[in-house]
Design a protein around this motif. Sequence first.
Motif, PDB file in Angstrom:
ATOM      1  N   GLU A 171      -1.292 -35.100   7.775  1.00  0.00           N
ATOM      2  CA  GLU A 171      -0.506 -33.941   7.377  1.00  0.00           C
ATOM      3  C   GLU A 171       0.943 -34.245   7.716  1.00  0.00           C
ATOM      4  O   GLU A 171       1.252 -34.685   8.818  1.00  0.00           O
ATOM      5  N   ILE A 172       1.808 -34.023   6.740  1.00  0.00           N
ATOM      6  CA  ILE A 172       3.233 -34.190   6.973  1.00  0.00           C
ATOM      7  C   ILE A 172       3.843 -32.792   6.975  1.00  0.00           C
ATOM      8  O   ILE A 172       3.498 -31.954   6.147  1.00  0.00           O
ATOM      9  N   GLU A 173       4.704 -32.542   7.948  1.00  0.00           N
ATOM     10  CA  GLU A 173       5.328 -31.230   8.091  1.00  0.00           C
ATOM     11  C   GLU A 173       6.843 -31.415   8.191  1.00  0.00           C
ATOM     12  O   GLU A 173       7.319 -32.203   9.002  1.00  0.00           O
ATOM     13  N   ILE A 174       7.566 -30.686   7.350  1.00  0.00           N
ATOM     14  CA  ILE A 174       9.027 -30.740   7.342  1.00  0.00           C
ATOM     15  C   ILE A 174       9.552 -29.323   7.536  1.00  0.00           C
ATOM     16  O   ILE A 174       9.122 -28.394   6.844  1.00  0.00           O
ATOM     17  N   THR A 175      10.464 -29.162   8.472  1.00  0.00           N
ATOM     18  CA  THR A 175      11.111 -27.872   8.698  1.00  0.00           C
ATOM     19  C   THR A 175      12.608 -28.072   8.481  1.00  0.00           C
ATOM     20  O   THR A 175      13.185 -29.035   8.982  1.00  0.00           O
ATOM     21  N   ALA A 176      13.201 -27.163   7.725  1.00  0.00           N
ATOM     22  CA  ALA A 176      14.624 -27.290   7.415  1.00  0.00           C
ATOM     23  C   ALA A 176      15.310 -25.934   7.474  1.00  0.00           C
ATOM     24  O   ALA A 176      14.696 -24.900   7.201  1.00  0.00           O
ATOM     25  N   ASN A 177      16.562 -25.958   7.832  1.00  0.00           N
ATOM     26  CA  ASN A 177      17.429 -24.791   7.785  1.00  0.00           C
ATOM     27  C   ASN A 177      18.229 -24.934   6.491  1.00  0.00           C
ATOM     28  O   ASN A 177      19.107 -25.792   6.403  1.00  0.00           O
ATOM     29  N   MET A 178      17.906 -24.115   5.489  1.00  0.00           N
ATOM     30  CA  MET A 178      18.492 -24.285   4.163  1.00  0.00           C
ATOM     31  C   MET A 178      19.328 -23.062   3.780  1.00  0.00           C
ATOM     32  O   MET A 178      19.007 -21.933   4.147  1.00  0.00           O
ATOM     33  N   ARG A 179      20.388 -23.333   3.000  1.00  0.00           N
ATOM     34  CA  ARG A 179      21.281 -22.266   2.560  1.00  0.00           C
ATOM     35  C   ARG A 179      21.825 -22.613   1.167  1.00  0.00           C
ATOM     36  O   ARG A 179      22.236 -23.735   0.913  1.00  0.00           O
ATOM     37  N   PHE A 180      21.820 -21.611   0.303  1.00  0.00           N
ATOM     38  CA  PHE A 180      22.397 -21.733  -1.035  1.00  0.00           C
ATOM     39  C   PHE A 180      23.479 -20.675  -1.131  1.00  0.00           C
ATOM     40  O   PHE A 180      23.223 -19.486  -0.960  1.00  0.00           O
ATOM     41  N   GLN A 181      24.717 -21.107  -1.348  1.00  0.00           N
ATOM     42  CA  GLN A 181      25.830 -20.167  -1.335  1.00  0.00           C
ATOM     43  C   GLN A 181      26.848 -20.513  -2.396  1.00  0.00           C
ATOM     44  O   GLN A 181      26.892 -21.630  -2.900  1.00  0.00           O
ATOM     45  N   ARG A 182      27.646 -19.520  -2.722  1.00  0.00           N
ATOM     46  CA  ARG A 182      28.754 -19.757  -3.653  1.00  0.00           C
ATOM     47  C   ARG A 182      29.778 -20.657  -2.984  1.00  0.00           C
ATOM     48  O   ARG A 182      29.889 -20.689  -1.763  1.00  0.00           O
ATOM     49  N   VAL A 183      30.533 -21.364  -3.795  1.00  0.00           N
ATOM     50  CA  VAL A 183      31.630 -22.173  -3.282  1.00  0.00           C
ATOM     51  C   VAL A 183      32.710 -21.201  -2.809  1.00  0.00           C
ATOM     52  O   VAL A 183      33.047 -20.253  -3.534  1.00  0.00           O
ATOM     53  N   PRO A 184      33.244 -21.400  -1.604  1.00  0.00           N
ATOM     54  CA  PRO A 184      34.292 -20.491  -1.127  1.00  0.00           C
ATOM     55  C   PRO A 184      35.513 -20.517  -2.047  1.00  0.00           C
ATOM     56  O   PRO A 184      35.877 -21.562  -2.583  1.00  0.00           O
ATOM     57  N   ALA A 185      36.119 -19.355  -2.232  1.00  0.00           N
ATOM     58  CA  ALA A 185      37.352 -19.260  -3.022  1.00  0.00           C
ATOM     59  C   ALA A 185      38.469 -19.971  -2.263  1.00  0.00           C
ATOM     60  O   ALA A 185      38.378 -20.182  -1.053  1.00  0.00           O
ATOM     61  N   ILE A 186      39.489 -20.337  -2.977  1.00  0.00           N
ATOM     62  CA  ILE A 186      40.625 -21.026  -2.346  1.00  0.00           C
ATOM     63  C   ILE A 186      41.181 -20.144  -1.235  1.00  0.00           C
ATOM     64  O   ILE A 186      41.476 -18.971  -1.444  1.00  0.00           O
ATOM     65  N   GLY A 187      41.285 -20.717  -0.054  1.00  0.00           N
ATOM     66  CA  GLY A 187      41.795 -19.993   1.097  1.00  0.00           C
ATOM     67  C   GLY A 187      40.754 -19.172   1.840  1.00  0.00           C
ATOM     68  O   GLY A 187      41.022 -18.647   2.903  1.00  0.00           O
ATOM     69  N   GLN A 188      39.544 -19.055   1.260  1.00  0.00           N
ATOM     70  CA  GLN A 188      38.476 -18.284   1.908  1.00  0.00           C
ATOM     71  C   GLN A 188      37.739 -19.171   2.908  1.00  0.00           C
ATOM     72  O   GLN A 188      37.354 -20.288   2.568  1.00  0.00           O
ATOM     73  N   PRO A 189      37.529 -18.698   4.129  1.00  0.00           N
ATOM     74  CA  PRO A 189      36.750 -19.491   5.082  1.00  0.00           C
ATOM     75  C   PRO A 189      35.320 -19.691   4.564  1.00  0.00           C
ATOM     76  O   PRO A 189      34.754 -18.797   3.935  1.00  0.00           O
ATOM     77  N   GLU A 190      34.788 -20.841   4.817  1.00  0.00           N
ATOM     78  CA  GLU A 190      33.457 -21.193   4.332  1.00  0.00           C
ATOM     79  C   GLU A 190      32.396 -20.196   4.793  1.00  0.00           C
ATOM     80  O   GLU A 190      31.458 -19.884   4.070  1.00  0.00           O
TER      81      GLU A 190
END
Length: 184
Positions: A111-130
Amino acid sequence: MWRTVRPMLLSAVLIVTAMSLFGCGYALVGTASNLPEDIREIYVEPLENATARTQLGQILTQALADELVLRRRFDVVNSPDSADALLRGTVIGFRVRPVTYNAEGLATNFEIEITANMRFQRVPAIGQPEEEAEVIWANARYLFRRDYPVEDAGLDFVERETEAIEETAEEFAETLIIDLLEGF
């Protein structure tokens, strides 16, 4: 009798065919999407690897990019500057363990087990902090498990493990992208 049954049978077949053409409101798993329509170009950031297993981040990153390309709704781009959204994450856990053995005591299934911390987000606007960019989907403990059989092909454990990771990466990417698209 056949003269009355036959037209009714033909009518029933025609009704069922017409209903199937109009659909029933259900969609196949992985074809729906809860993502905003304006997201077309995605940058898949190389996954960080916080495990001791080398190559894991690269293999999973490539599988995620390949899976997005297969969806045909998205273009995977080479830079976050040309993207509408970012897929990023960190592999925080990796484990391989035997689950079945043969008569000689050799493992035949792992058995192979993978755990990940994943995030899908918009690209920050110019000057907007990530940190302030809109997060569309996130899972801090995305867990994926898969059993894989081991055939005695003369490979050592590390070679078998790498082969299993490559095969598992495709399924990891497929299920993660389905979860992302459908909002689970």
